[in-house]
Scaffold this active site. Sequence first.
Site, PDB file in Angstrom:
ATOM      1  N   ASP A  49       2.739   3.848 -40.444  1.00 33.67           N
ATOM      2  CA  ASP A  49       3.424   5.026 -39.354  1.00 33.67           C
ATOM      3  C   ASP A  49       2.706   4.344 -38.124  1.00 33.67           C
ATOM      4  OD1 ASP A  49       4.628   6.090 -41.122  1.00 33.67           O
ATOM      5  OD2 ASP A  49       2.951   7.826 -41.272  1.00 33.67           O
ATOM      6  N   LYS A  50       3.305   4.572 -36.716  1.00 36.65           N
ATOM      7  CA  LYS A  50       2.843   3.906 -35.425  1.00 36.65           C
ATOM      8  C   LYS A  50       1.526   4.299 -35.240  1.00 36.65           C
ATOM      9  CE  LYS A  50       4.087   4.280 -30.638  1.00 36.65           C
ATOM     10  NZ  LYS A  50       4.962   4.879 -29.582  1.00 36.65           N
TER      11      LYS A  50
END
Length: 239
Positions: A103-104
Amino acid sequence: MRIDKMLANLGFGSRKEVKQLLKSGSVTVNDQVAKDAKFQVHPEVDVVNVGGELVEYREFIYLMMNKPPGVISATEDPSMETVIDLLEIEDAVYSPFPVGRLDKDTEGLLLLTNDGQLAHRLLSPKKHVPKTYFAIIDGEVSESDILSFKRGITLDDGYVTKPGELVILKSGIRSEIEVTITEGKFHQVKRMFEAVGKRVVYLQRISMGPLTLDESLELGEYRELLEEEIQLLMENENK
């Protein structure tokens, strides 16, 4: 392999630019000037020089990155920085891609390679490749959570995860844990904890299959895999 394709792959320019380079007489193969773009070379055997400098060619590249938060696990994006943007040009020319996604806002171990077969095997659900994360949890993680993870967690969309191994490192209002899963569903670790009424506030992947994050790598740094690490990946792939 055609000499123009090889040089273009190594970042010596576009096919058109490489053809001009060849015509200039700057490229030699086994000490013989090569001007024909269609000239066939065998990178593992032939000695190629450009402007008097030896050209080293290899088919595959394997990189371990400590992905920083705020960077996405993609090869390109019109508005956000990607993990490929963090690479030096001499590595980027091999066109590596991230194996799986983080995930970012998630940090940690990310493998980048241009070996499509290896990537496919590592990501195949049939292989059940374990991925271990360190996380800080808003909420007290208990023994009942360990049992729930071991049985499999029902996510918000009704999907029941495969069993996960949850280890409590520090319990309290903010708990520290390690969790190992063998799947890679969207935001899976975060959703598993949400399903038991808790929230992930920090997430870091520390291992994937036989690979463990090199603790000497600062966020955003990367290095090539060691020969023994590549060998471990290949052995894991063949299981």
